[in-house]
Scaffold this motif. Structure first.
Motif, PDB file in Angstrom:
ATOM      1  N   LYS A 199      32.411  32.776  52.124  1.00 25.25           N
ATOM      2  CA  LYS A 199      31.896  32.465  50.952  1.00 25.25           C
ATOM      3  C   LYS A 199      30.543  33.475  50.549  1.00 25.25           C
ATOM      4  O   LYS A 199      29.682  33.477  51.521  1.00 25.25           O
ATOM      5  N   ASN A 200      30.575  33.745  49.327  1.00 20.17           N
ATOM      6  CA  ASN A 200      29.428  34.420  48.671  1.00 20.17           C
ATOM      7  C   ASN A 200      28.307  33.552  48.832  1.00 20.17           C
ATOM      8  O   ASN A 200      28.272  32.442  48.720  1.00 20.17           O
ATOM      9  N   ARG A 201      27.011  33.836  49.104  1.00 22.38           N
ATOM     10  CA  ARG A 201      25.758  33.218  49.083  1.00 22.38           C
ATOM     11  C   ARG A 201      25.212  33.317  47.727  1.00 22.38           C
ATOM     12  O   ARG A 201      24.017  32.681  47.418  1.00 22.38           O
ATOM     13  N   LEU A 202      25.438  34.399  46.800  1.00 14.87           N
ATOM     14  CA  LEU A 202      25.076  34.632  45.630  1.00 14.87           C
ATOM     15  C   LEU A 202      26.130  34.909  44.768  1.00 14.87           C
ATOM     16  O   LEU A 202      27.290  35.429  45.181  1.00 14.87           O
ATOM     17  N   HIS A 203      26.251  34.275  43.413  1.00  5.81           N
ATOM     18  CA  HIS A 203      27.425  34.593  42.518  1.00  5.81           C
ATOM     19  C   HIS A 203      26.907  34.587  41.220  1.00  5.81           C
ATOM     20  O   HIS A 203      25.671  34.280  40.810  1.00  5.81           O
ATOM     21  N   ILE A 204      27.860  35.328  40.475  1.00  6.61           N
ATOM     22  CA  ILE A 204      27.612  35.229  38.950  1.00  6.61           C
ATOM     23  C   ILE A 204      28.205  34.193  38.169  1.00  6.61           C
ATOM     24  O   ILE A 204      29.217  33.890  38.461  1.00  6.61           O
ATOM     25  N   ASP A 205      27.361  33.615  37.288  1.00  7.01           N
ATOM     26  CA  ASP A 205      27.878  32.830  36.217  1.00  7.01           C
ATOM     27  C   ASP A 205      28.108  33.405  34.769  1.00  7.01           C
ATOM     28  O   ASP A 205      27.484  34.321  34.133  1.00  7.01           O
ATOM     29  N   ILE A 206      29.338  33.680  34.408  1.00  8.87           N
ATOM     30  CA  ILE A 206      29.532  34.175  33.180  1.00  8.87           C
ATOM     31  C   ILE A 206      29.939  32.842  31.950  1.00  8.87           C
ATOM     32  O   ILE A 206      30.881  31.956  32.113  1.00  8.87           O
ATOM     33  N   HIS A 207      28.927  32.916  31.026  1.00  5.88           N
ATOM     34  CA  HIS A 207      28.907  31.773  30.104  1.00  5.88           C
ATOM     35  C   HIS A 207      29.807  32.034  28.739  1.00  5.88           C
ATOM     36  O   HIS A 207      29.827  33.008  28.409  1.00  5.88           O
ATOM     37  N   SER A 208      30.561  30.894  28.677  1.00  2.91           N
ATOM     38  CA  SER A 208      31.461  31.191  27.309  1.00  2.91           C
ATOM     39  C   SER A 208      30.543  30.518  26.143  1.00  2.91           C
ATOM     40  O   SER A 208      29.658  30.048  26.174  1.00  2.91           O
ATOM     41  N   ASP A 209      31.181  31.118  24.947  1.00  2.00           N
ATOM     42  CA  ASP A 209      30.543  30.511  23.793  1.00  2.00           C
ATOM     43  C   ASP A 209      31.010  28.787  23.596  1.00  2.00           C
ATOM     44  O   ASP A 209      31.805  28.236  24.340  1.00  2.00           O
ATOM     45  N   PRO A 210      30.165  27.931  22.912  1.00  2.00           N
ATOM     46  CA  PRO A 210      30.447  26.814  22.827  1.00  2.00           C
ATOM     47  C   PRO A 210      31.946  26.567  22.508  1.00  2.00           C
ATOM     48  O   PRO A 210      32.442  27.192  21.513  1.00  2.00           O
ATOM     49  N   GLY A 211      32.718  25.788  23.261  1.00  2.00           N
ATOM     50  CA  GLY A 211      34.214  25.381  23.275  1.00  2.00           C
ATOM     51  C   GLY A 211      35.143  26.409  23.513  1.00  2.00           C
ATOM     52  O   GLY A 211      36.272  26.473  23.445  1.00  2.00           O
ATOM     53  N   GLY A 212      34.494  27.532  24.205  1.00  2.00           N
ATOM     54  CA  GLY A 212      35.307  28.732  24.413  1.00  2.00           C
ATOM     55  C   GLY A 212      35.664  29.035  26.045  1.00  2.00           C
ATOM     56  O   GLY A 212      36.117  30.148  26.249  1.00  2.00           O
ATOM     57  N   LEU A 213      35.335  28.022  26.695  1.00  2.00           N
ATOM     58  CA  LEU A 213      35.761  28.261  28.146  1.00  2.00           C
ATOM     59  C   LEU A 213      37.339  28.690  28.541  1.00  2.00           C
ATOM     60  O   LEU A 213      37.475  29.603  29.225  1.00  2.00           O
ATOM     61  N   ALA A 214      38.320  27.938  27.899  1.00  2.00           N
ATOM     62  CA  ALA A 214      39.624  28.313  28.057  1.00  2.00           C
ATOM     63  C   ALA A 214      40.008  30.020  27.674  1.00  2.00           C
ATOM     64  O   ALA A 214      40.464  30.397  28.455  1.00  2.00           O
ATOM     65  N   ALA A 215      39.483  30.056  26.646  1.00  2.00           N
ATOM     66  CA  ALA A 215      39.974  31.534  26.086  1.00  2.00           C
ATOM     67  C   ALA A 215      39.002  32.465  27.079  1.00  2.00           C
ATOM     68  O   ALA A 215      39.530  33.695  27.587  1.00  2.00           O
ATOM     69  N   LEU A 216      37.641  32.141  27.560  1.00  2.00           N
ATOM     70  CA  LEU A 216      37.093  32.777  28.557  1.00  2.00           C
ATOM     71  C   LEU A 216      37.840  33.005  29.736  1.00  2.00           C
ATOM     72  O   LEU A 216      37.990  34.189  30.568  1.00  2.00           O
ATOM     73  N   VAL A 217      38.274  31.982  30.509  1.00  2.00           N
ATOM     74  CA  VAL A 217      39.068  32.039  31.624  1.00  2.00           C
ATOM     75  C   VAL A 217      40.514  32.851  31.650  1.00  2.00           C
ATOM     76  O   VAL A 217      40.754  33.601  32.499  1.00  2.00           O
ATOM     77  N   GLU A 218      41.015  32.589  30.376  1.00  2.00           N
ATOM     78  CA  GLU A 218      42.166  33.653  30.186  1.00  2.00           C
ATOM     79  C   GLU A 218      41.825  35.016  30.289  1.00  2.00           C
ATOM     80  O   GLU A 218      42.796  35.816  30.693  1.00  2.00           O
ATOM     81  N   ARG A 219      41.040  35.417  29.433  1.00  2.00           N
ATOM     82  CA  ARG A 219      40.297  36.771  29.308  1.00  2.00           C
ATOM     83  C   ARG A 219      40.174  37.395  30.761  1.00  2.00           C
ATOM     84  O   ARG A 219      40.564  38.286  31.126  1.00  2.00           O
ATOM     85  N   LEU A 220      39.459  36.652  31.390  1.00  2.00           N
ATOM     86  CA  LEU A 220      39.101  36.948  32.876  1.00  2.00           C
ATOM     87  C   LEU A 220      40.374  37.038  33.677  1.00  2.00           C
ATOM     88  O   LEU A 220      40.419  38.104  34.336  1.00  2.00           O
ATOM     89  N   GLU A 221      41.189  36.208  33.487  1.00  2.00           N
ATOM     90  CA  GLU A 221      42.622  36.491  34.401  1.00  2.00           C
ATOM     91  C   GLU A 221      43.241  37.762  34.133  1.00  2.00           C
ATOM     92  O   GLU A 221      43.923  38.320  34.761  1.00  2.00           O
ATOM     93  N   SER A 222      43.555  37.956  32.527  1.00  2.00           N
ATOM     94  CA  SER A 222      44.093  39.190  32.158  1.00  2.00           C
ATOM     95  C   SER A 222      43.242  40.476  32.750  1.00  2.00           C
ATOM     96  O   SER A 222      43.687  41.632  32.955  1.00  2.00           O
TER      97      SER A 222
END
Length: 150
Positions: free
Chosen positions: A96-119
Motif C-alpha cells: 500500500k502507498n504511504r502517501l496518496h492524492i485526494d481528488i475533491h468533487s464539487d458538492p454532490g458530485g462524487l458519483a460523477a467524479l468517480v465515473e469520470r475517473l473510471e472512464s
C-alpha cells in the motif's frame, strides 16, 4: 522562506501514468521537447535517453505534469509550481502507498467524479461512509496506486 517542491511517483510507464493523472486532475503534461532538442544538438544528451510519446520527444522513463495556472519555464517546459513527476523504476509496487492524492468533487458530485475517473482507467476499491465526517471512494490508478475521490 517558501520552498519549491514536486511530488515524485515511481512508475512502470511514466508517460502513460502522467496522461492519466493530467486528465484526472485537469493538469497539463509538460513538454520538454525544446529542451531535449537543445541538449541533443549540443551533444549533452544521448539519443538513447529520448523517446517519443504522443508526437513529442520526452526523456525516456520520465514525464511531468503541472497545474495549468502555475508558471513554467518556456525553455524547458518544466513547471515552477504544483507539479508531479513520474519516473520509471525497475521494481514493481508491492504494498500500500504511504502517501496518496485526494481528488475533491464539487458538492454532490462524487458519483460523477468517480465515473469520470473510471472512464480514464481508475478502478474502485471500496466506498467509505463516515456520515457527517465524510464520504469517499478509495480508488486505484492504472498502475494500482491508491488514491481517494471525495
Amino acid at each position: 522562506m517558501t520552498l519549491h517542491w514536486k511530488l515524485v511517483i515511481d512508475t512502470v510507464d511514466a508517460p502513460t501514468l502522467a496522461d492519466f493523472w493530467a486528465a484526472a486532475l485537469g493538469y497539463e503534461v509538460e513538454d520538454p521537447s525544446a529542451l531535449i532538442a537543445n541538449l541533443l544538438a549540443a551533444g549533452h544528451l544521448d539519443q538513447a535517453a529520448v523517446t517519443e510519446h504522443r508526437g513529442r520527444r520526452i526523456f525516456r522513463g520520465y514525464a511531468g505534469i503541472r497545474h495549468p495556472d502555475d508558471p513554467f519555464d518556456p525553455t524547458t517546459g518544466i513547471g515552477r509550481g504544483r507539479r508531479l513527476l513520474f519516473q520509471d523504476v525497475p521494481e514493481p509496487k508491492t504494498t500500500k502507498n504511504r502517501l496518496h492524492i485526494d481528488i475533491h468533487s464539487d458538492p454532490g458530485g462524487l458519483a460523477a467524479l468517480v465515473e469520470r475517473l473510471e472512464s480514464l482507467g481508475a478502478t474502485r476499491v471500496r466506498e467509505v461512509d463516515k456520515g457527517p465526517a465524510g464520504h469517499w471512494w478509495v480508488m486505484r490508478d492504472p498502475e494500482d496506486n491508491e488514491f481517494c475521490a471525495t
